[in-house]
Design an enzyme around this catalytic site. Structure first.
Site, PDB file in Angstrom:
ATOM      1  N   CYS A   1       0.834  -1.201   0.000  1.00 30.51           N
ATOM      2  CA  CYS A   1       0.000   0.000   0.000  1.00 30.51           C
ATOM      3  C   CYS A   1       0.868   1.250   0.000  1.00 30.51           C
ATOM      4  CB  CYS A   1      -0.920   0.005   1.219  1.00 30.51           C
ATOM      5  SG  CYS A   1      -0.010   0.117   2.787  1.00 30.51           S
TER       6      CYS A   1
ATOM      7  N   CYS B   1       3.439   1.598   2.729  1.00 30.75           N
ATOM      8  CA  CYS B   1       4.663   0.826   2.472  1.00 30.75           C
ATOM      9  C   CYS B   1       5.622   1.639   1.597  1.00 30.75           C
ATOM     10  CB  CYS B   1       4.325  -0.491   1.769  1.00 30.75           C
ATOM     11  SG  CYS B   1       3.188  -1.567   2.666  1.00 30.75           S
TER      12      CYS B   1
ATOM     13  N   ASP C   1       7.488  24.758 -34.562  1.00 32.32           N
ATOM     14  CA  ASP C   1       8.552  25.186 -35.464  1.00 32.32           C
ATOM     15  C   ASP C   1       8.104  24.816 -36.879  1.00 32.32           C
ATOM     16  OD1 ASP C   1      11.183  25.895 -36.422  1.00 32.32           O
ATOM     17  OD2 ASP C   1      11.564  23.742 -36.551  1.00 32.32           O
TER      18      ASP C   1
END
Length: 763
Positions: A22, A25, A437
């Site tokens: 989780c 952790c 560009d």
């Protein structure tokens, strides 16, 4: 830190992690790595169960730090790679299923017994013995199926933090302990409170294991993009030995820079290299997304992982291993999948305080039921506290963002879009203006002869359009000027035999002149090729050419005049053609609600002509390279989110300045390094694809976060029993376990929906 460590250079390592379930952790592993001296950067990925670490310390010290936090880590290298890791993941998935079925095999019958009239009771000796034996059997299943939860909880306790394992261990452990106590000493509680919760303990463990198994399977699907890229890497190469020319198959790890390799039709190219012999067509779609094979001949470069289609070639190795373009692409995809955009960082902050908050809520729930609850107080207190602990696991919250990022980055890679910076995936969804560009981005980036116009004087001499081209190429065949190359390439395309003119003389700033004698003729003709100034310097009339020149210039084309002897006989128009799909891509961007601008150093007339052709909203022309970033900054000062797209070295500052920089993958390395996203195909459709994937990913993250917050916002009060005073209803702990498991599965499944989404260009 030792002197040896101090003197070590920084290296990038990847570690496979074990024991993480989780967001809490993740916080603990992240904290352990951040506190280790010598760590420059560490990114912990929950869905991928991995960590990318830039450090000057040895890998074993990193592993020790992770293990000190209560988790496992293995260095991903030649000894333990992705194949071994995938095999370990598959074995873990199978083990999770076995643990699930063991727990449910006991939990389901026990759950069914709760509704059986003949269920053994605790008010007699035989009933007590039955439940005592059942309790021992439950303990055995809890150890087998849920042992990793209790080990994780103990490790978390020793390291002074709480995580998902803490919640599950407390919830199921308390249920088992209470049930065992009343099976031996039922008189401890009133008769109406004599209820065992063995079924809840094993059922919760079974359902959580099932949720993790399904999540593991879904994670595997989400990481397909990386696996597909890894599968492009051949394991062997056919080496041509220098000493005797004999060909031998060698492991790719043994190939070195400078080695000669033969690649036959149908084989994957094993290294980045240069073709030294042979011609072929190469399928580069797996890297660029471009479906058409690319012709390769001597001196052309080829890329590892692409497919040789038609001819046998010999290539000189330029880059191997981690230096190949494919390896760098894989590394970029991994880094992006590990990244945490702003939405993810918000979720991490919440998750960091979530589990401690839940423990406080559980204590408050117990106190509330103990002081204000009805009889049997102990039973109600146990059920509600246990249910709060089980339902509140933050798995869904921790997975909400990284799962979507993992899938979104993978989907982008499949469409030839490499995301170098995780934040760009979120920012691309917020772009207001796309600045393009011109040369090499909107246009192809190399000039071509687009028109051959025969003037009246040429018609009077009986010339044809091919004659114009033959005269022009005779002057330019030896020149390396880009415009000259355009003429030479057009002549080759049309199969015109080249005969070089004599006495060729360049005229600075104006063009070129020479003498041409046709085959079988003794007559020498003076040829002039250049601009109007060249013709005027030789006092030639331009009346018939001026209208044509004006019309071509308005189309953004460069007119080049050709004179034979004393007359201007024709005009060659040279232009950088617009890419075939630029107009459609720009229309697609505008449909997405984005303003499209062009920023170029080219002259205003040419730039406006190109802009009109493709549908650009606004043109900023004649901008010096060092001022391009200033123009981007001006737009940002107006409160606009700006994406810049370019391919040249002169675009690099503007790419870096933009909120999202997108480099055309066919451009320069400097532009690519300055950008957040790289469009491998070189097509502007990649911009629209990137923005669409970005919006889909951000939307998916928001759906996941919303679902996780709603789940916890509703689930925790229900578990605490807020509806009991009104309806007399409590949430069953087993159902809480199922809901918790399914919340994670829902988040992972929703993230995987991204893989199935078709983009508008594919529809």
């Amino acid at each position: 830190m030792s002197e040896q460590d101090k003197n070590q250079q920084s290296h990038e390592y990847r570690f496979a992690l074990r024991g993480m379930h989780c967001a809490s952790c993740v916080q603990q592993v992240q904290s352990a790595l951040d506190q280790l001296e010598g760590i420059e950067k560490a990114d912990v990925n929950l869905p991928d169960r991995s960590a990318s670490v830039a450090t000057s310390v040895a890998p074993d010290k990193v592993i020790a730090a992770v293990e000190g936090a209560g988790f496992g880590a293995t260095l991903l290298d030649d000894n333990y790679g992705e194949d071994e890791r995938q095999a370990e993941e598959r074995a873990h998935y199978q083990q999770q299923l076995k643990k699930t079925w063991a727990a449910l095999a006991l939990g389901i019958p026990l759950m069914a017994m709760m509704f059986w009239d003949g269920m053994p009771m605790l008010n007699n000796a035989s009933g007590q013995i039955f439940w005592q034996i059942t309790g021992l059997l439950t303990l055995a299943v809890m150890v087998y199926s849920g042992g990793h939860f209790y080990q994780g909880a103990w490790s978390a306790f020793k390291n002074h933090y709480a995580n998902m394992d803490t919640l599950i261990a407390l919830g199921t452990g308390t249920a088992w302990l209470f049930s065992m106590l009343i099976s031996f000493w039922p008189d401890l509680v009133p008769e109406q409170a004599r209820h065992v919760y063995f079924e809840a303990a094993v059922f919760i463990i079974g359902l959580v294991n099932l949720g993790q198994a399904l999540e593991s399977r879904a994670r595997g699907q989400a990481s397909q993009a990386i696996r597909k890229l890894l599968n492009l890497q051949p394991e062997t190469a056919r080496l041509i030995r220098k000493e005797d020319g004999e060909e031998v198959d060698m492991r790719i790890e043994s190939i070195q820079k400078g080695d000669m390799i033969r690649v036959r039709p149908g084989e994957k190219i094993p290294v980045d290299g240069k073709v030294m012999e042979g011609e072929t067509r190469v399928d580069e779609s797996m890297l660029t997304g471009e479906p058409m094979p690319v012709s390769k001949k001597k001196k052309d470069e080829v890329t590892a992982g692409t497919l040789n289609q038609s001819g046998t070639i010999r290539i000189r190795t330029l880059r191997v291993g981690s230096d190949t373009a494919l390896a760098k692409i894989i590394d970029q995809v991994r880094q992006a999948q590990n990244a945490k955009p702003a939405l993810g960082r918000l979720a991490d902050k919440i998750a960091a305080v979530f589990v401690p908050s839940v423990l406080i809520i559980a204590v408050l729930t117990a106190l509330a039921w103990f002081n204000f609850g009805p009889e049997p107080v102990s039973a109600y207190m146990l059920v509600t506290t246990m249910t709060v602990l089980v339902i509140a696991c933050p798995c869904a919250l921790g997975l909400a963002t990284p799962m979507s990022i993992m899938v979104g980055v993978g989907k982008a890679a499949e469409h030839g879009i490499l995301i170098r910076r995780g934040d760009a995936l979120q920012q691309a969804a917020e772009v207001d203006v796309v600045v393009l560009d011109k040369t090499g981005t909107v246009t192809q980036g190399h000039p071509e002869v687009t028109d051959l116009v025969l003037l009246d004087a040429g018609k009077e001499q009986g010339l044809t359009e091919q004659d114009l081209l033959r005269y022009a190429v005779s002057l330019e065949v030896a020149s390396e000027h880009p415009l000259a190359q355009a003429i030479v390439n057009r002549a080759k395309t049309e199969g015109i035999a080249v005969q070089e003119a004599k006495e060729i003389q360049p005229v600075a700033g104006q063009g070129i002149q020479g003498q041409f004698t046709g085959e079988g003729s003794d007559v020498s003709q003076r040829l002039l090729l250049g601009n109007s100034a060249l013709m005027q310097s030789f006092k030639l009339e331009l009346n018939s050419a001026e209208a044509q020149m004006q019309a071509l210039a308005e189309q953004g084309k460069t007119p080049v005049l050709l004179a034979v002897d004393e007359a201007v006989v024709g005009v060659l128009a040279i232009a950088d053609p617009v890419k075939s799909d630029s107009k459609a891509a720009i229309a697609r961007l505008k449909k997405q609600g984005v303003k499209v601008m062009m920023l170029t150093g080219d002259n205003r007339i040419t730039a406006q002509a190109v802009a009109n052709e493709v549908g650009v909203d606004q043109v900023i022309a004649e901008v010096m390279p060092d001022h391009k970033a200033d123009e981007i900054r001006k737009l940002q000062q107006q409160g606009l989110k700006v994406a810049m797209v370019g391919d040249g070295i002169n675009d690099a500052p503007a790419l870096a300045q933009a909120d999202v920089g997108m480099a055309i993958g066919t451009g320069t390395d400097i532009a690519i390094e300055s950008a957040d996203l790289t469009l491998m195909r070189g097509s502007l459709q990649g911009i629209a694809d990137a923005m669409e994937i970005s919006k889909l990913t951000v939307s998916n993250i928001k759906q996941n976060l919303f679902g996780a917050f709603v789940y916890n916002s509703i689930g925790i009060p229900l578990a605490a029993g807020v509806l009991f005073p009104i309806f007399g209803w409590l949430l069953n702990p087993a159902f809480a376990g199922a809901a918790m498991a399914m919340s994670s599965v829902t988040v992972v499944s929703n993230a995987n929906r991204l893989r199935l989404k078709k983009l508008s260009a594919d529809a």
